[in-house]
Design an enzyme around this catalytic site. Structure first.
Site, PDB file in Angstrom:
ATOM      1  N   LYS A  90       0.860  -1.199   0.000  1.00  0.00           N
ATOM      2  CA  LYS A  90       0.000   0.000   0.000  1.00  0.00           C
ATOM      3  C   LYS A  90       0.882   1.230   0.000  1.00  0.00           C
ATOM      4  O   LYS A  90       1.826   1.330   0.783  1.00  0.00           O
ATOM      5  CB  LYS A  90      -0.879  -0.002   1.269  1.00  0.00           C
ATOM      6  N   LYS A 114       5.509   3.456   8.352  1.00  0.00           N
ATOM      7  CA  LYS A 114       4.327   4.313   8.492  1.00  0.00           C
ATOM      8  C   LYS A 114       3.059   3.456   8.559  1.00  0.00           C
ATOM      9  O   LYS A 114       2.225   3.627   9.445  1.00  0.00           O
ATOM     10  CB  LYS A 114       4.257   5.246   7.279  1.00  0.00           C
ATOM     11  N   LYS A 126       5.290   1.698  -3.142  1.00  0.00           N
ATOM     12  CA  LYS A 126       5.239   3.046  -3.721  1.00  0.00           C
ATOM     13  C   LYS A 126       5.499   2.926  -5.211  1.00  0.00           C
ATOM     14  O   LYS A 126       6.178   1.995  -5.649  1.00  0.00           O
ATOM     15  CB  LYS A 126       6.319   3.933  -3.098  1.00  0.00           C
ATOM     16  N   GLY A 165      -2.670   8.315  -4.284  1.00  0.00           N
ATOM     17  CA  GLY A 165      -2.019   9.528  -4.763  1.00  0.00           C
ATOM     18  C   GLY A 165      -0.758   9.870  -3.992  1.00  0.00           C
ATOM     19  O   GLY A 165      -0.474   9.310  -2.931  1.00  0.00           O
ATOM     20  N   ASP A 166       0.013  10.770  -4.554  1.00  0.00           N
ATOM     21  CA  ASP A 166       1.169  11.391  -3.909  1.00  0.00           C
ATOM     22  C   ASP A 166       1.424  12.658  -4.746  1.00  0.00           C
ATOM     23  O   ASP A 166       0.501  13.137  -5.429  1.00  0.00           O
ATOM     24  CB  ASP A 166       2.382  10.444  -3.890  1.00  0.00           C
ATOM     25  N   THR A 209      -4.606  13.496   5.139  1.00  0.00           N
ATOM     26  CA  THR A 209      -3.188  13.651   5.501  1.00  0.00           C
ATOM     27  C   THR A 209      -2.986  14.954   6.276  1.00  0.00           C
ATOM     28  O   THR A 209      -2.353  14.975   7.341  1.00  0.00           O
ATOM     29  CB  THR A 209      -2.290  13.604   4.256  1.00  0.00           C
ATOM     30  N   ASN A 240      -2.097  18.945  -1.837  1.00  0.00           N
ATOM     31  CA  ASN A 240      -3.124  18.285  -1.037  1.00  0.00           C
ATOM     32  C   ASN A 240      -2.828  18.332   0.461  1.00  0.00           C
ATOM     33  O   ASN A 240      -3.677  18.705   1.271  1.00  0.00           O
ATOM     34  CB  ASN A 240      -3.260  16.828  -1.516  1.00  0.00           C
TER      35      ASN A 240
HETATM   36  P1  NDP Z   1       0.818  17.732  -4.349  1.00  0.00           P
HETATM   37  O1  NDP Z   1       1.277  17.356  -5.695  1.00  0.00           O
HETATM   38  O2  NDP Z   1      -0.633  17.924  -4.101  1.00  0.00           O
HETATM   39  O3  NDP Z   1       1.568  19.032  -3.845  1.00  0.00           O
HETATM   40  C1  NDP Z   1       2.955  19.073  -3.757  1.00  0.00           C
HETATM   41  C2  NDP Z   1       3.369  20.457  -3.302  1.00  0.00           C
HETATM   42  O4  NDP Z   1       4.754  20.426  -3.005  1.00  0.00           O
HETATM   43  C3  NDP Z   1       3.176  21.502  -4.366  1.00  0.00           C
HETATM   44  O5  NDP Z   1       2.953  22.735  -3.777  1.00  0.00           O
HETATM   45  C4  NDP Z   1       4.528  21.458  -5.090  1.00  0.00           C
HETATM   46  O6  NDP Z   1       4.855  22.643  -5.771  1.00  0.00           O
HETATM   47  C5  NDP Z   1       5.460  21.251  -3.931  1.00  0.00           C
HETATM   48  N1  NDP Z   1       6.657  20.556  -4.424  1.00  0.00           N
HETATM   49  C6  NDP Z   1       6.706  19.366  -5.046  1.00  0.00           C
HETATM   50  N2  NDP Z   1       7.943  19.062  -5.398  1.00  0.00           N
HETATM   51  C7  NDP Z   1       8.695  20.096  -5.004  1.00  0.00           C
HETATM   52  C8  NDP Z   1      10.061  20.368  -5.090  1.00  0.00           C
HETATM   53  N3  NDP Z   1      10.921  19.513  -5.664  1.00  0.00           N
HETATM   54  N4  NDP Z   1      10.504  21.535  -4.542  1.00  0.00           N
HETATM   55  C9  NDP Z   1       9.641  22.401  -3.954  1.00  0.00           C
HETATM   56  N5  NDP Z   1       8.308  22.187  -3.855  1.00  0.00           N
HETATM   57  C10 NDP Z   1       7.863  21.057  -4.368  1.00  0.00           C
HETATM   58  O7  NDP Z   1       1.396  16.601  -3.375  1.00  0.00           O
HETATM   59  P2  NDP Z   1       0.946  16.210  -1.896  1.00  0.00           P
HETATM   60  O8  NDP Z   1       0.467  17.399  -1.157  1.00  0.00           O
HETATM   61  O9  NDP Z   1       0.090  15.023  -1.995  1.00  0.00           O
HETATM   62  O10 NDP Z   1       2.353  15.720  -1.288  1.00  0.00           O
HETATM   63  C11 NDP Z   1       3.220  16.575  -0.551  1.00  0.00           C
HETATM   64  C12 NDP Z   1       4.127  15.741   0.312  1.00  0.00           C
HETATM   65  O11 NDP Z   1       3.338  14.975   1.226  1.00  0.00           O
HETATM   66  C13 NDP Z   1       4.997  14.718  -0.431  1.00  0.00           C
HETATM   67  O12 NDP Z   1       6.219  14.571   0.268  1.00  0.00           O
HETATM   68  C14 NDP Z   1       4.202  13.431  -0.304  1.00  0.00           C
HETATM   69  O13 NDP Z   1       5.021  12.308  -0.429  1.00  0.00           O
HETATM   70  C15 NDP Z   1       3.672  13.592   1.104  1.00  0.00           C
HETATM   71  N6  NDP Z   1       2.492  12.806   1.466  1.00  0.00           N
HETATM   72  C16 NDP Z   1       1.339  12.859   0.738  1.00  0.00           C
HETATM   73  C17 NDP Z   1       0.224  12.155   1.138  1.00  0.00           C
HETATM   74  C18 NDP Z   1      -1.075  12.245   0.431  1.00  0.00           C
HETATM   75  O14 NDP Z   1      -2.044  11.647   0.918  1.00  0.00           O
HETATM   76  N7  NDP Z   1      -1.198  12.961  -0.658  1.00  0.00           N
HETATM   77  C19 NDP Z   1       0.266  11.271   2.319  1.00  0.00           C
HETATM   78  C20 NDP Z   1       1.509  11.355   3.056  1.00  0.00           C
HETATM   79  C21 NDP Z   1       2.567  12.080   2.615  1.00  0.00           C
HETATM   80  P3  NDP Z   1       4.799  22.649  -7.377  1.00  0.00           P
HETATM   81  O15 NDP Z   1       3.365  22.750  -7.738  1.00  0.00           O
HETATM   82  O16 NDP Z   1       5.593  23.859  -7.759  1.00  0.00           O
HETATM   83  O17 NDP Z   1       5.444  21.375  -7.850  1.00  0.00           O
HETATM   84  O1  2IT Z   2       3.014   8.892   1.441  1.00  0.00           O
HETATM   85  C1  2IT Z   2       1.875   8.446   1.639  1.00  0.00           C
HETATM   86  O2  2IT Z   2       1.551   7.891   2.686  1.00  0.00           O
HETATM   87  C2  2IT Z   2       0.880   8.627   0.567  1.00  0.00           C
HETATM   88  N1  2IT Z   2       1.186   9.224  -0.464  1.00  0.00           N
HETATM   89  C3  2IT Z   2      -0.504   8.052   0.726  1.00  0.00           C
HETATM   90  C4  2IT Z   2      -0.499   6.578   0.434  1.00  0.00           C
HETATM   91  C5  2IT Z   2      -1.862   5.946   0.393  1.00  0.00           C
HETATM   92  O3  2IT Z   2      -1.884   4.749   0.040  1.00  0.00           O
HETATM   93  O4  2IT Z   2      -2.866   6.573   0.700  1.00  0.00           O
END
Ligand code: NDP
Ligand code: 2IT
Length: 444
Positions: A90, A114, A126, A165-166, A209, A240
């Site tokens: 997952k 996690k 992943k 998603g991520d 999240t 997100n």
């Molecule tokens: P999104 O794609 O929705 O948003 C990512 C954000 O981070 C955007 O604002 C993006 O800016 C910025 N970003 C991405 N890459 C870079 C970079 N190299 N340098 C600077 N800014 C950057 O992703 P999420 O919000 O889903 O994910 C954000 C983080 O949270 C990641 O580390 C992800 O692994 C983690 N995460 C996500 C989960 C989820 O449920 N979605 C769960 C747990 C962890 P820009 O638009 O300019 O790229």
């Molecule tokens: O980093 C993470 O935990 C995620 N991007 C969410 C993974 C998931 O299966 O919901």
């Protein structure tokens, strides 16, 4: 040489070109040293750590698709099925040009611990691609997602591997991926989470999240005799995780002063107007700098700098290694009392060590952002039961899970004489369940 050092040296020698993966492994192995040392002979004989750090399987594939000009494009796709010790693989899918095998391996490795911390039966995985959704039309995104799933469908399934998603993968992408899986296999099953609410998605998964991050911050503050009311919070990212962290922090009385994207950051001392951000990011897929057009009292600065802003609480929610030692020092100098990671491994190892050495309460991502995957597991439960819980039901379960994670993490740190070290606590507590499951299932 100790068993831990021996395995670390082997991993470093084998994967020198995967620095993020090495960073993640080094942090976990350093933390679990106390547990491993106490069981050294048995773990070494069973090659437990060698099995822990090597993915069960890596699927690497070609993704050909046609762009709007009729040109064929080829991207690289990955799925790392890291550990099925405690449940089906997952973890999310990341679409970003920086994606290569080392990024997906680091994320998959973190996911093992996690997912263990959530207390739910999910293993670690992943996936993703170096495809860049930025500037692509909806049709191009659909074409890419269909091509990606045309290969991936062979390896996933509701009881096998359940992506979500991520970065760069949200509701739109999950919808296209789901449609293609269903078309190829003929199965209407919970093979993906983060689905739309009309086709099996769970209420509160979009928020989970960010909300979960703030729930664990609340719990940390409670143990410090404080609340979020009136706290100044610096958030990075505008995706997100960041968006819903801001929403929940504001609901609980905090003032959020910043958000960012990869180009720069906004500073709004009066508090971020989230409806403006949502319109820019969720509706128009625009850039965060557009915020100042709507809110002229705020400022936009190109480049990095969120964590140089004076704040009480810092929530890095963008990407790996975005918060470095200089940021950590600035946070401390500016009176920051708590850091919790919304992103995966957003703090460099030097920054993490600085927080720990200076006694700053610091919650690592594998604990504090686990609300997303936990709610994904609740989506899987609802899909299996063929029913849907209300927003309030899911949100209440999410909150319970986050409070439970805090207790596990704080408890494990205390048990091993490192009270307050949530990095050690998270790694040890996550590891203990996985290692017990691995031992019970024999050499596989
Ligand atoms: P999104 O794609 O929705 O948003 C990512 C954000 O981070 C955007 O604002 C993006 O800016 C910025 N970003 C991405 N890459 C870079 C970079 N190299 N340098 C600077 N800014 C950057 O992703 P999420 O919000 O889903 O994910 C954000 C983080 O949270 C990641 O580390 C992800 O692994 C983690 N995460 C996500 C989960 C989820 O449920 N979605 C769960 C747990 C962890 P820009 O638009 O300019 O790229
Ligand atoms: O980093 C993470 O935990 C995620 N991007 C969410 C993974 C998931 O299966 O919901």
């Amino acid at each position: 040489m100790s068993y831990v050092d021996e395995v670390m040296a082997k991993v470093e020698k084998t994967y020198p070109a995967e620095p993020e993966f090495l960073q993640a492994v080094r942090e976990v192995l350093d933390s679990i040293r106390v547990v491993v040392d106490a069981n050294e002979e048995k773990y070494r004989r069973d090659a437990l750590l060698e099995r822990l750090v090597e993915p069960e399987r890596i699927i690497s594939f070609r993704v050909p698709w046609v762009d709007d000009k009729g040109q064929v494009q080829v991207n690289h796709g990955f799925r790392v099925q890291f550990s099925s010790a405690i449940g089906p693989y997952k973890g999310g899918l990341r679409f970003h040009p920086s994606v290569y095998q080392g990024i997906i391996k680091f994320l998959g490795f973190e996911q093992i611990f996690k997912n263990s911390l959530t207390g739910l039966p999910i293993g670690g995985g992943k996936g993703g691609s170096d495809f860049d959704p930025k500037g692509k039309s909806d049709r191009e995104v659909m074409a890419f997602c269909q091509a990606f799933m045309t290969e991936l469908y062979k390896y996933v399934g509701a009881d096998v591997d359940v992506p979500a998603g991520d970065i760069g993968v949200g509701g739109r992408e999950i919808g296209y991926l789901y449609g293609q899986y269903k078309k190829i296999t003929g199965l209407y099953e919970g093979v993906l989470t983060g689905k739309g609410l009309t086709f099996g998605g769970s209420l509160a998964r979009t928020q989970a999240t960010g909300y979960g991050l703030v729930y664990i911050v609340e719990e940390m503050l409670k143990h410090m005799g404080q609340t979020l009311e009136g706290k100044k919070v610096a958030v990075s990212g505008a995706g997100n995780v960041a968006t819903y962290a801001v929403e929940k922090a504001q609901q609980l009385g905090a003032t959020v002063i910043s958000m960012s994207d990869s180009n720069g950051f906004i500073y709004d001392p009066d508090g971020i107007k989230l409806d403006v951000v949502k319109e820019i990011k969720e509706v128009r897929r625009g850039r965060i700098k557009e915020y100042v057009d709507k809110v002229p009292t705020a400022t936009y600065t190109e480049g990095k700098g969120v964590f140089k802003l004076p704040c009480d609480i810092a929530l890095p929610c963008a990407t790996q290694n975005e918060l470095d030692l200089e940021d950590a020092k600035a946070l401390k100098a500016n009176g920051c009392i708590l850091v919790a990671e919304g992103a995966n491994m957003p703090s460099t190892r030097e920054a993490t060590d600085f927080f720990l050495e200076n006694g700053m309460p610091f919650m690592p991502g594998k604990a504090s952002n686990a609300g997303g995957v936990a709610t994904s597991a609740l989506e899987m439960t609802q899909n299996s039961m063929r029913l849907s819980w209300t927003f309030e039901e899911v949100d209440a379960k999410l909150k319970d899970i986050m409070v439970g994670i805090y207790a596990k993490v704080a408890g494990a740190a205390e048990k091993y004489g490192m009270a307050g070290n949530f990095v050690a606590g998270a790694n040890i507590a996550g590891f203990e369940k996985v290692v017990e499951a691995m031992q019970a299932q024999g050499i596989v």
